[in-house]
Structure formats: C-alpha cells, structure tokens
Scaffold this motif. Structure first.
Motif, PDB file in Angstrom:
ATOM      1  N   THR A  64     -35.815  47.597 -29.093  1.00 21.55           N
ATOM      2  CA  THR A  64     -34.370  47.927 -28.523  1.00 21.55           C
ATOM      3  C   THR A  64     -34.015  49.230 -29.205  1.00 21.55           C
ATOM      4  O   THR A  64     -34.117  49.620 -30.301  1.00 21.55           O
ATOM      5  N   ILE A  65     -33.396  50.149 -28.185  1.00 18.05           N
ATOM      6  CA  ILE A  65     -32.939  51.547 -28.749  1.00 18.05           C
ATOM      7  C   ILE A  65     -31.277  51.198 -28.615  1.00 18.05           C
ATOM      8  O   ILE A  65     -30.818  50.940 -27.549  1.00 18.05           O
ATOM      9  N   LEU A  66     -30.385  51.227 -29.454  1.00 20.11           N
ATOM     10  CA  LEU A  66     -29.218  51.059 -29.555  1.00 20.11           C
ATOM     11  C   LEU A  66     -28.303  52.413 -29.963  1.00 20.11           C
ATOM     12  O   LEU A  66     -28.710  52.969 -30.858  1.00 20.11           O
ATOM     13  N   ALA A  67     -27.367  52.524 -29.140  1.00 23.18           N
ATOM     14  CA  ALA A  67     -26.525  53.748 -29.452  1.00 23.18           C
ATOM     15  C   ALA A  67     -25.436  53.161 -29.704  1.00 23.18           C
ATOM     16  O   ALA A  67     -24.437  52.153 -29.144  1.00 23.18           O
ATOM     17  N   ILE A  68     -24.576  53.767 -31.082  1.00 16.77           N
ATOM     18  CA  ILE A  68     -23.330  53.147 -31.852  1.00 16.77           C
ATOM     19  C   ILE A  68     -22.355  54.067 -31.241  1.00 16.77           C
ATOM     20  O   ILE A  68     -22.581  55.378 -31.705  1.00 16.77           O
ATOM     21  N   PHE A  69     -21.237  53.760 -30.728  1.00 20.64           N
ATOM     22  CA  PHE A  69     -20.273  54.989 -30.144  1.00 20.64           C
ATOM     23  C   PHE A  69     -19.032  54.381 -30.225  1.00 20.64           C
ATOM     24  O   PHE A  69     -18.727  53.317 -29.899  1.00 20.64           O
ATOM     25  N   GLU A  92     -37.925  46.909 -40.258  1.00 18.98           N
ATOM     26  CA  GLU A  92     -38.331  48.349 -40.637  1.00 18.98           C
ATOM     27  C   GLU A  92     -37.680  49.317 -39.302  1.00 18.98           C
ATOM     28  O   GLU A  92     -38.490  50.178 -38.636  1.00 18.98           O
ATOM     29  N   PRO A  93     -36.359  49.220 -39.166  1.00 15.49           N
ATOM     30  CA  PRO A  93     -35.823  49.909 -38.092  1.00 15.49           C
ATOM     31  C   PRO A  93     -35.480  51.501 -38.356  1.00 15.49           C
ATOM     32  O   PRO A  93     -35.920  52.098 -39.531  1.00 15.49           O
ATOM     33  N   LEU A  94     -35.628  52.395 -37.323  1.00 15.05           N
ATOM     34  CA  LEU A  94     -35.393  53.856 -37.434  1.00 15.05           C
ATOM     35  C   LEU A  94     -34.137  54.130 -37.053  1.00 15.05           C
ATOM     36  O   LEU A  94     -33.630  53.703 -35.818  1.00 15.05           O
ATOM     37  N   MET A  95     -33.215  54.777 -37.742  1.00 16.23           N
ATOM     38  CA  MET A  95     -31.706  55.479 -37.563  1.00 16.23           C
ATOM     39  C   MET A  95     -32.016  56.935 -37.361  1.00 16.23           C
ATOM     40  O   MET A  95     -32.596  57.675 -38.047  1.00 16.23           O
ATOM     41  N   GLU A 113     -43.465  60.438 -27.970  1.00 14.01           N
ATOM     42  CA  GLU A 113     -44.178  60.396 -29.460  1.00 14.01           C
ATOM     43  C   GLU A 113     -44.333  58.828 -30.131  1.00 14.01           C
ATOM     44  O   GLU A 113     -44.716  58.699 -31.172  1.00 14.01           O
ATOM     45  N   MET A 114     -44.470  57.960 -28.951  1.00 16.61           N
ATOM     46  CA  MET A 114     -44.683  56.552 -29.126  1.00 16.61           C
ATOM     47  C   MET A 114     -43.869  55.831 -30.266  1.00 16.61           C
ATOM     48  O   MET A 114     -44.020  54.744 -30.685  1.00 16.61           O
ATOM     49  N   LEU A 115     -42.422  56.358 -30.395  1.00 20.96           N
ATOM     50  CA  LEU A 115     -41.604  55.855 -31.515  1.00 20.96           C
ATOM     51  C   LEU A 115     -40.814  54.788 -30.452  1.00 20.96           C
ATOM     52  O   LEU A 115     -40.840  53.319 -31.292  1.00 20.96           O
ATOM     53  N   ALA A 116     -40.747  54.968 -29.041  1.00 27.36           N
ATOM     54  CA  ALA A 116     -39.988  53.667 -28.465  1.00 27.36           C
ATOM     55  C   ALA A 116     -41.153  52.631 -28.343  1.00 27.36           C
ATOM     56  O   ALA A 116     -40.710  51.569 -28.099  1.00 27.36           O
ATOM     57  N   ALA A 117     -42.535  52.723 -28.524  1.00 28.54           N
ATOM     58  CA  ALA A 117     -43.427  51.897 -28.251  1.00 28.54           C
ATOM     59  C   ALA A 117     -43.988  51.173 -29.628  1.00 28.54           C
ATOM     60  O   ALA A 117     -44.796  50.478 -29.762  1.00 28.54           O
ATOM     61  N   SER A 118     -43.510  51.667 -30.769  1.00 28.29           N
ATOM     62  CA  SER A 118     -43.708  51.106 -32.012  1.00 28.29           C
ATOM     63  C   SER A 118     -43.517  49.746 -32.351  1.00 28.29           C
ATOM     64  O   SER A 118     -43.899  49.275 -33.534  1.00 28.29           O
ATOM     65  N   VAL A 146     -40.441  48.650 -33.409  1.00 30.88           N
ATOM     66  CA  VAL A 146     -39.328  48.538 -34.188  1.00 30.88           C
ATOM     67  C   VAL A 146     -38.071  49.118 -33.362  1.00 30.88           C
ATOM     68  O   VAL A 146     -37.968  50.085 -32.566  1.00 30.88           O
ATOM     69  N   PRO A 147     -36.879  48.537 -33.986  1.00 25.37           N
ATOM     70  CA  PRO A 147     -35.580  48.883 -33.349  1.00 25.37           C
ATOM     71  C   PRO A 147     -35.247  50.174 -33.745  1.00 25.37           C
ATOM     72  O   PRO A 147     -35.502  50.334 -34.732  1.00 25.37           O
TER      73      PRO A 147
END
Length: 257
Positions: free
Chosen positions: A2-7, A32-35, A112-117, A119-120
């Motif tokens: 999941t890709i979440l936008a905090i707005f 192991e999320p990515l911010m 860059e395969m980050l979305a398919a890794s 991790v959120p």
C-alpha cells in the motif's frame, strides 16, 4: 503493498507526526516501511534525525533524475526514509509548464520496483495544492487525512474537501481515504461534539481510532524519536498501534500475501 499519502492543508493537525508514528508502528510489526518526505519544510526528515544536502534528498530525484533507491536512508527504528530539503520548494517553478510531472513519482516507484517490494510506503505531503501534492495523490493507493478535534479544524473541513476533490481531478482519480481524529481529549465536551460532526460528515471514512492528546507524542519529536522508541507504553504508542490495526483489519492497508 500500500502507498499512503498523508495530507492536510491545515498546519498543527499532526500530519507529519502521523506519518512518522504510523510508519513506526509498521516497523514495530516487522513491515519495514518506506517513508518519503515530500514536504519542502522537511519536518519529517528533521524529526527523524536526518540531515542531508539537496543532492541526497528527494529534490535530486526531480531535478537530476536521481533514482529513488539511491536516496533511501535506513533509520534505527527499522523504517527507511527518502529525505526532503528546502530546495524541494523549487519543483513547482521547474515543472509548472509541463503536465508530465504529475505521474513522475508513481512511475518511479513502479519502475524501480519499490512499489512491488511488498513493503508499505508512507508519503508525507506538503500542506498545499501543488505539483508535489498531486504527485503524492497520483502515486497513492490511499490517503489519510489527520484532523484535530478542534473547532477551527472543523471550520476548515469544507475547504479541505474542495482541495481533496481538486487534487483528485488533477491526478485523474479519487483514491480511498480515511480521516483520523488527532489531539483528542476525551474529557473535553467540545471533542465529543466535533466527533459527532465528523461522523455525520465523513461516515465510514472516519476511523474509529482516535489519537489522544499526549505529551509523549510532542516530546518524542524533540528527541528525534518515534513514539514507540520514546515511550512505548504511552497512550500515544497504543493509539498509533490501534490505528494501524484498524487500517489493516479493514483492508485499507494491504499486506503482502
């Protein structure tokens, strides 16, 4: 994944705090999320204890086409961060005459395969409608909007909804969203009234979990720590843990497998 936008376009509602502590809750549960700090104010970067030059920040991705994977900084709490820099404010000027920038971040996350890794990914947006916010919305699978349990926050709700709809039109999609009440004081009579108004306005999009006003949350940022590292037994840590549980159990955050 999941890709979440905090707005939220209003300051002081806990946008960066929510991005930081929700990601920390994910790390606490082994995700192991990515911010991604997509705000030129770089508050998420600063509260994470990271200092970088513009060449090592998300600005280099937009200006120099530097790969996102080369910008990732691992943090001690198990979260990975792509930091921001004040130079990021120049992005609107650099790309204001081109429409191709809207999908720039989304394409990079997938290329860059980050979305398919598996991790959120949590994106801390800048608090105004512009190229960076539209990039975040276009990239996101879901949006989280923190709203403080205060009278002025509710007064700005109509303006917020207009902004969200404008962003959705520009990004050419309306993504699922959840509203999260922050700075909640159970003993305050006004808080209950505001919660009722929010429930009427947002219905099932309003999270049941409320982030209570808690001094540990404020203090943790001053020590460059998330709430789980700073005060793991505090109300703030419990609230953000419950928020993650609610978002996962409702399917708003999708885990691999």
């Amino acid at each position: 994944m999941t890709i979440l936008a905090i707005f939220n376009q209003k300051g002081g509602v806990g946008k960066t705090t929510t991005a930081m502590n929700l990601a920390a809750a994910m790390a606490h549960n082994g995700m192991e999320p990515l911010m991604i700090d997509l705000d030129p104010q770089a508050h998420l970067t600063a509260t994470s204890g990271v200092t970088v030059n513009s060449e090592d920040s998300i600005f280099a991705f937009y200006r120099d086409n530097k790969p996102l994977t080369e910008l990732v900084k691992p943090l001690p709490n198990g979260v990975n961060l792509i930091p921001s820099h004040v130079e990021l404010a120049k992005v609107d000027t650099l790309y204001r005459k081109t429409g191709s920038i809207i999908m720039r971040l989304r394409h990079a996350l997938y290329d860059e395969m980050l979305a398919a890794s598996g991790v959120p990914i949590v994106i801390d947006c800048c608090p105004f409608l512009g190229i960076l916010s539209i990039n975040a919305i276009a990239a996101a699978d879901g949006m989280i909007i923190p709203i403080a349990a205060e009278y002025l926050a509710m007064k700005g709700a109509t303006q917020l909804e207009n902004t969200l709809e404008a962003m959705s039109r520009l990004a050419d999609k309306r993504i699922p969203r959840r509203f999260v009440v922050t700075r909640y004081v159970p003993s305050r009579r006004l808080s209950a009234h505001i919660i009722g108004e929010m429930r009427d306005r947002y219905g099932p999009e309003l999270c049941k979990t409320k982030i209570q006003e808690n001094s540990s949350i404020t203090e943790s940022a001053g020590y460059n720590q998330d709430i789980f590292a700073f005060a793991p037994k505090s109300k703030g840590a419990k609230d953000y843990g419950f928020l993650l549980d609610e978002l996962v159990e409702s399917g708003f955050i999708k885990l691999p497998g």
